[in-house]
Design a protein around this motif. Structure first.
Motif, PDB file in Angstrom:
ATOM      1  N   ARG A  28      81.529   1.846   9.819  1.00  0.00           N
ATOM      2  CA  ARG A  28      81.462   2.343  10.819  1.00  0.00           C
ATOM      3  C   ARG A  28      82.102   1.595  11.187  1.00  0.00           C
ATOM      4  O   ARG A  28      81.768   0.485  11.769  1.00  0.00           O
ATOM      5  CB  ARG A  28      80.642   3.491  11.716  1.00  0.00           C
ATOM      6  N   GLY A  29      83.820   1.804  11.935  1.00  0.00           N
ATOM      7  CA  GLY A  29      83.960   0.573  12.839  1.00  0.00           C
ATOM      8  C   GLY A  29      83.561   0.786  14.619  1.00  0.00           C
ATOM      9  O   GLY A  29      83.029   2.175  14.690  1.00  0.00           O
ATOM     10  N   ILE A  30      82.726  -0.105  14.632  1.00  0.00           N
ATOM     11  CA  ILE A  30      82.816  -0.436  16.239  1.00  0.00           C
ATOM     12  C   ILE A  30      82.927  -1.255  17.319  1.00  0.00           C
ATOM     13  O   ILE A  30      83.249  -2.568  16.992  1.00  0.00           O
ATOM     14  CB  ILE A  30      81.313  -0.542  16.074  1.00  0.00           C
ATOM     15  N   LEU A  45      72.223   0.757  20.204  1.00  0.00           N
ATOM     16  CA  LEU A  45      71.542   1.816  20.873  1.00  0.00           C
ATOM     17  C   LEU A  45      72.801   3.168  20.983  1.00  0.00           C
ATOM     18  O   LEU A  45      72.646   3.750  20.728  1.00  0.00           O
ATOM     19  CB  LEU A  45      71.442   1.341  21.813  1.00  0.00           C
ATOM     20  N   ASN A  46      74.279   3.017  21.087  1.00  0.00           N
ATOM     21  CA  ASN A  46      75.021   3.535  20.777  1.00  0.00           C
ATOM     22  C   ASN A  46      75.185   4.346  19.688  1.00  0.00           C
ATOM     23  O   ASN A  46      75.738   5.909  19.727  1.00  0.00           O
ATOM     24  CB  ASN A  46      76.315   3.010  22.694  1.00  0.00           C
ATOM     25  N   SER A  47      75.866   3.487  19.083  1.00  0.00           N
ATOM     26  CA  SER A  47      77.154   3.176  17.764  1.00  0.00           C
ATOM     27  C   SER A  47      75.727   3.917  16.745  1.00  0.00           C
ATOM     28  O   SER A  47      76.056   5.287  16.576  1.00  0.00           O
ATOM     29  CB  SER A  47      77.932   2.045  17.652  1.00  0.00           C
ATOM     30  N   LEU A  48      75.013   3.030  16.008  1.00  0.00           N
ATOM     31  CA  LEU A  48      74.059   3.621  15.513  1.00  0.00           C
ATOM     32  C   LEU A  48      73.324   4.692  15.675  1.00  0.00           C
ATOM     33  O   LEU A  48      73.006   4.791  14.596  1.00  0.00           O
ATOM     34  CB  LEU A  48      73.649   2.325  14.922  1.00  0.00           C
ATOM     35  N   GLY A  49      72.119   4.283  17.082  1.00  0.00           N
ATOM     36  CA  GLY A  49      71.659   4.940  17.166  1.00  0.00           C
ATOM     37  C   GLY A  49      69.998   4.461  16.786  1.00  0.00           C
ATOM     38  O   GLY A  49      69.295   5.560  16.011  1.00  0.00           O
ATOM     39  N   VAL A  50      69.610   3.203  16.021  1.00  0.00           N
ATOM     40  CA  VAL A  50      68.771   3.149  15.066  1.00  0.00           C
ATOM     41  C   VAL A  50      67.625   3.503  16.707  1.00  0.00           C
ATOM     42  O   VAL A  50      67.588   3.342  17.576  1.00  0.00           O
ATOM     43  CB  VAL A  50      68.714   1.380  15.431  1.00  0.00           C
ATOM     44  N   SER A  51      66.811   4.217  15.763  1.00  0.00           N
ATOM     45  CA  SER A  51      64.913   4.589  16.713  1.00  0.00           C
ATOM     46  C   SER A  51      64.481   3.494  15.848  1.00  0.00           C
ATOM     47  O   SER A  51      64.151   3.596  14.495  1.00  0.00           O
ATOM     48  CB  SER A  51      64.975   5.899  16.588  1.00  0.00           C
ATOM     49  N   ALA A  52      62.790   4.100  16.252  1.00  0.00           N
ATOM     50  CA  ALA A  52      61.321   4.169  16.146  1.00  0.00           C
ATOM     51  C   ALA A  52      61.497   4.471  14.675  1.00  0.00           C
ATOM     52  O   ALA A  52      62.015   5.360  14.168  1.00  0.00           O
ATOM     53  CB  ALA A  52      60.896   5.072  17.293  1.00  0.00           C
ATOM     54  N   GLY A  56      77.954  -0.848   9.834  1.00  0.00           N
ATOM     55  CA  GLY A  56      78.254  -1.272  11.077  1.00  0.00           C
ATOM     56  C   GLY A  56      79.432  -2.220  11.229  1.00  0.00           C
ATOM     57  O   GLY A  56      78.435  -3.095  11.011  1.00  0.00           O
ATOM     58  N   LEU A  57      80.572  -2.191  11.241  1.00  0.00           N
ATOM     59  CA  LEU A  57      81.399  -3.288  11.265  1.00  0.00           C
ATOM     60  C   LEU A  57      81.866  -3.695  12.899  1.00  0.00           C
ATOM     61  O   LEU A  57      81.962  -2.923  13.867  1.00  0.00           O
ATOM     62  CB  LEU A  57      82.630  -3.017  10.355  1.00  0.00           C
ATOM     63  N   ILE A  58      81.755  -4.547  12.941  1.00  0.00           N
ATOM     64  CA  ILE A  58      82.026  -5.457  14.150  1.00  0.00           C
ATOM     65  C   ILE A  58      82.860  -6.385  14.617  1.00  0.00           C
ATOM     66  O   ILE A  58      83.974  -6.027  15.360  1.00  0.00           O
ATOM     67  CB  ILE A  58      80.772  -5.846  15.800  1.00  0.00           C
ATOM     68  N   ASN A  59      82.848  -7.214  13.689  1.00  0.00           N
ATOM     69  CA  ASN A  59      83.778  -8.358  13.481  1.00  0.00           C
ATOM     70  C   ASN A  59      85.243  -8.224  12.820  1.00  0.00           C
ATOM     71  O   ASN A  59      84.630  -6.523  11.734  1.00  0.00           O
ATOM     72  CB  ASN A  59      83.034  -9.533  12.598  1.00  0.00           C
ATOM     73  N   GLY A 109      77.183  -6.050  21.307  1.00  0.00           N
ATOM     74  CA  GLY A 109      75.779  -6.589  19.630  1.00  0.00           C
ATOM     75  C   GLY A 109      74.538  -4.966  19.998  1.00  0.00           C
ATOM     76  O   GLY A 109      74.622  -4.337  19.454  1.00  0.00           O
ATOM     77  N   ALA A 110      74.557  -5.074  21.586  1.00  0.00           N
ATOM     78  CA  ALA A 110      73.131  -3.768  22.167  1.00  0.00           C
ATOM     79  C   ALA A 110      74.001  -2.680  21.682  1.00  0.00           C
ATOM     80  O   ALA A 110      73.486  -1.415  21.447  1.00  0.00           O
ATOM     81  CB  ALA A 110      72.986  -5.143  23.535  1.00  0.00           C
ATOM     82  N   GLY A 111      75.253  -2.500  22.460  1.00  0.00           N
ATOM     83  CA  GLY A 111      75.515  -1.003  22.477  1.00  0.00           C
ATOM     84  C   GLY A 111      75.708  -0.781  20.330  1.00  0.00           C
ATOM     85  O   GLY A 111      75.765   0.563  20.276  1.00  0.00           O
ATOM     86  N   ALA A 112      76.463  -1.474  20.012  1.00  0.00           N
ATOM     87  CA  ALA A 112      76.048  -1.215  18.394  1.00  0.00           C
ATOM     88  C   ALA A 112      74.776  -0.541  17.853  1.00  0.00           C
ATOM     89  O   ALA A 112      75.398   0.465  17.404  1.00  0.00           O
ATOM     90  CB  ALA A 112      76.628  -2.569  17.869  1.00  0.00           C
TER      91      ALA A 112
END
Length: 366
Positions: free
Chosen positions: A306-308, A178-185, A281-284, A173-176
């Motif tokens: 995006r699959g994650i 911070l890493n995958s989507l790169g959500v920023s301020a 982003g898709l996790i499930n 969840g956190a990586g999706a």
């Protein structure tokens, strides 16, 4: 040595606690005394699947414990180290050597085959072989065999009973975010589903500085918790139309949507409610279902789906980062945990499946 483990013998049936024999370590293996292990929805999915895994098998893939011994080829880890176990990888394919270990070319063989590459297993009962090495660990047991690659050394002052879920659910969840989507301020994010993975995403989005963070669920208690953990808005899908409400909050659409539900209608509508250049982003895994999307809308909006997997995480780097954020009070994942004894593992599985527990953790007997 003799260990106690919870076995999946029949698809869809309760796990059975049994005494097993654990064979000698291979040169590249690590023996861990499991202190505690989280339960993930993947464990439930594999327990219930008639074909995805061989049986009998010991499931469990969010284990944390203390290293008992190591094979002679292991260099980075030693007896006495405290470790969190994560998914296993080959370490040599293009994805692995380029740092994209979550997309190892051989994930199936190393995580779902229930055996070593040579076909052997680490466990048995009498003359019956028991499948091991689920996610490179099979941690629904008092002891687990993993590899140096998927054991992350952690500081010994931290309570191990808290840390196992960092190895899968929370890093996903956190990586999706911070890493995958790169959500920023300053950006906007909608999180669909506020289970363990979704709430980890909410916490990560707050860390990233998302200005509008919308959590969607049908469980009021979880939505209240999502607010406490950083959501700026919540939508109860059982009481209001999700995307009408979302558009009222973010008229231009969200920069990112993250689905943890596997609900195809939600996913389809999420792709239609993205801001220009937005990403869904898709996790499930939605049990491998096919997804349809309007290509014209994707093209004109510059949208992506995006699959994650595993939050694009390298556990050796990302788990220590999450622990650092936890120490700072910025990633309070311990608020999501409920504890059970090994003897009550089937109760814990049921509580997770029915939504009574967000992240069950099984404590092993000492």
């Amino acid at each position: 040595m003799q260990i106690t483990a919870a076995l999946s013998r029949v698809a869809g049936q309760d796990l059975t606690l049994e005494t097993l024999a654990l064979g000698p370590l291979r040169d590249d293996e690590v023996l861990v005394r499991v202190v505690a292990t989280g339960i993930c929805h993947t464990d439930i999915g594999m327990r219930d699947s008639p074909s995805r895994i061989p049986r009998p098998m010991v499931l469990g893939h969010e284990g944390a414990g203390v290293v008992v011994s190591t094979g002679k080829a292991v260099n980075r880890i030693q007896a006495g180290d405290h470790v969190v176990m994560s998914f296993d990888t080959c370490g040599t394919c293009h994805s692995c050597v380029s740092g994209k270990v979550a997309y190892c070319s051989h994930l199936g063989a190393y995580n779902f085959a229930g055996q070593r590459l040579d076909g052997s297993t680490a466990l048995s009962v009498g003359q019956e072989a028991v499948h091991s090495h689920f996610f490179g660990q099979s941690s629904f047991a008092t002891h687990a065999v993993c590899h140096e690659r998927n054991a992350v050394v952690v500081d010994a002052d931290l309570p191990l009973e808290l840390l196992g879920p960092l190895g899968c659910g929370f890093q996903t969840g956190a990586g999706a975010v911070l890493n995958s989507l790169g959500v920023s301020a300053g950006q906007t994010l909608a999180v669909l589903g506020t289970g363990a993975v979704g709430l980890a995403a909410v916490m990560a989005a707050r860390i990233a500085g998302a200005t509008t963070l919308v959590a969607v669920d049908t469980n009021n208690a979880r939505l209240e918790l999502a607010t406490e953990l950083g959501a700026t808005h919540v939508i109860n899908g059982a009481r209001e139309e999700v995307f009408t409400r979302l558009r009222a909050i973010v008229p231009q659409g969200v920069n990112f949507a993250l689905d943890t539900t596997g609900n195809l209608d939600l996913i389809r509508q999420a792709t239609q409610n993205l801001a220009p250049l937005g990403v869904c982003g898709l996790i499930n895994t939605a049990r491998g279902a096919d997804l349809s999307a309007n290509i014209l809308s994707l093209v004109l909006g510059g949208h992506s789906v995006r699959g994650i997997h595993q939050g694009d995480s390298d556990p050796q780097r990302f788990i220590p980062e999450l622990i650092s954020l936890y120490r700072q009070g910025r990633f309070p994942f311990d608020r999501l945990l409920s504890f059970y004894e090994l003897a009550d593992i089937n109760v814990a599985l049921s509580d997770m499946h029915e939504g009574r527990s967000i992240k069950p953790v099984i404590r092993m007997p000492t």
